[in-house]
Design a protein around this motif. Structure first.
Motif, short mmCIF file in Angstrom:
data_model
loop_
_atom_site.label_atom_id
_atom_site.label_comp_id
_atom_site.label_asym_id
_atom_site.label_seq_id
_atom_site.Cartn_x
_atom_site.Cartn_y
_atom_site.Cartn_z
N MET A 100 0.78 -1.25 -0.03
CA MET A 100 -0.11 -0.19 -0.08
C MET A 100 0.79 1.25 0.06
N PHE A 101 1.96 1.31 0.86
CA PHE A 101 2.56 2.35 0.77
C PHE A 101 3.94 2.31 -0.47
N GLY A 102 4.42 1.12 -0.17
CA GLY A 102 5.73 1.03 -0.98
C GLY A 102 5.35 1.29 -2.42
N GLU A 103 4.05 0.65 -2.95
CA GLU A 103 3.93 0.67 -4.48
C GLU A 103 2.77 1.88 -4.67
N LEU A 104 1.92 2.00 -3.72
CA LEU A 104 0.83 3.19 -4.11
C LEU A 104 1.07 4.39 -3.17
N GLY A 105 1.99 4.48 -2.27
CA GLY A 105 2.07 5.70 -1.43
C GLY A 105 0.66 5.82 -0.42
N LEU A 106 -0.07 4.86 -0.01
CA LEU A 106 -1.14 5.01 0.83
C LEU A 106 -0.58 4.47 2.23
N THR A 107 -1.20 5.15 3.12
CA THR A 107 -0.72 4.76 4.61
C THR A 107 -1.86 3.71 4.94
N THR A 108 -1.42 2.86 5.79
CA THR A 108 -2.31 1.95 6.74
C THR A 108 -2.01 2.20 8.18
N PRO A 109 -2.96 1.58 8.98
CA PRO A 109 -2.64 1.38 10.30
C PRO A 109 -1.54 0.75 10.86
N PHE A 159 5.42 -3.69 8.92
CA PHE A 159 5.11 -3.43 7.47
C PHE A 159 4.33 -2.34 6.97
N ALA A 160 3.83 -1.43 8.03
CA ALA A 160 2.86 -0.46 7.71
C ALA A 160 3.53 0.77 7.53
N THR A 161 3.39 1.83 6.93
CA THR A 161 3.67 3.17 7.24
C THR A 161 2.34 3.82 7.43
N ALA A 162 2.24 4.34 8.81
CA ALA A 162 1.01 4.80 9.37
C ALA A 162 0.82 6.39 8.83
N SER A 163 1.80 7.16 8.60
CA SER A 163 1.67 8.52 8.34
C SER A 163 2.67 9.02 7.28
N ASP A 164 2.44 10.05 6.57
CA ASP A 164 3.24 10.60 5.64
C ASP A 164 2.83 12.07 5.77
N ALA A 165 3.66 12.72 4.81
CA ALA A 165 3.23 14.13 5.06
C ALA A 165 2.57 14.75 3.36
N ASP A 166 1.55 13.96 3.12
CA ASP A 166 1.04 14.21 1.92
C ASP A 166 -0.30 15.21 1.81
N GLY A 167 -0.47 15.61 3.21
CA GLY A 167 -1.62 16.42 3.30
C GLY A 167 -3.08 15.66 3.32
N THR A 168 -3.18 14.49 3.22
CA THR A 168 -4.37 13.53 3.29
C THR A 168 -4.20 13.01 4.76
N ALA A 169 -5.46 12.81 5.39
CA ALA A 169 -5.56 12.41 6.73
C ALA A 169 -5.01 10.92 6.73
N ASP A 170 -4.19 10.56 7.58
CA ASP A 170 -3.71 9.19 7.95
C ASP A 170 -4.55 8.46 8.95
N PRO A 171 -4.66 7.37 8.89
CA PRO A 171 -4.22 6.33 7.81
C PRO A 171 -5.22 6.41 6.57
#
Length: 190
Positions: free
Chosen positions: A18-27, A33-45
């Motif tokens: 989800m994150f590595g291929e699509l840039g989407l955060t997950t809980p 294996f999850a990336t729970a937050s990023d700085a893209d301006g969209t609410a996480d996860p």
């Protein structure tokens, strides 16, 4: 799952992709294996646990790729060559599954298949040049080949086997052109 068998569960694979291929955060479930937050301006996860579970369930329910079903006699010849040259040592035709034989043509184990001096990334438990034996079912539809896509066709993929597979590659090269072509016909029927 993964080229180095570094992802133990399907849900882990979904979170990682989800994150590595699509840039989407997950809980973050604490498994790494999850990336729970990023700085893209969209609410996480951006993907919740239920969505991860649903995607994993969907992936688990997908059927195995169907064999080509060719009546070409070279398919049988190629399968015999596949076994005779040693491909079936790692690309085992089937493994036992919970509902019977699974014809994936892999042992799902790690093998060193790269040439001496190969430069690449290591993972815990999988050194540089060590990769999980990829299943060959459906291979005719998955070009380019190898972990980095450097083999444009199946012949190039076979010839790129080194390390533990050097003898198998050499056995393939020592066969007649007719046998080599039959092996490729067989692979294209998987």
């Amino acid at each position: 799952f993964g080229w180095n068998a570094q992802v133990p569960r399907l849900a882990d694979f979904v979170r990682d992709a989800m994150f590595g291929e699509l840039g989407l955060t997950t809980p973050d479930d604490g498994r790494g294996f999850a990336t729970a937050s990023d700085a893209d301006g969209t609410a996480d996860p951006e993907i919740n646990d239920l969505q991860v579970a649903n995607i994993a369930a969907f992936m688990a329910s997908l059927p195995a790729p169907a064999r080509g079903g060719s009546n070409d006699p070279r398919v049988a010849q190629g399968q015999a060559v596949f076994t005779a040259v040693g491909c079936a040592k790692c690309h085992i035709p089937s493994l036992d599954g919970p509902t019977g034989a699974v014809p994936l043509f892999s042992d799902l184990l790690l093998h060193n298949v790269m040439p001496a001096g190969y430069r690449g990334m290591a993972e815990p438990g999988a050194g540089v040049g060590v990769f999980r034996t990829p299943p060959l079912w459906g291979i005719k539809d998955t070009a380019p080949y190898l972990h980095d896509g450097r083999a444009a066709d199946l012949r190039a993929a076979i010839l790129a086997h080194f390390g533990e597979a050097t003898a198998v590659r050499n056995n393939f090269q020592a066969r007649s052109q007719d046998d080599q072509d039959a092996l490729l016909v067989f692979l294209n029927d998987l």
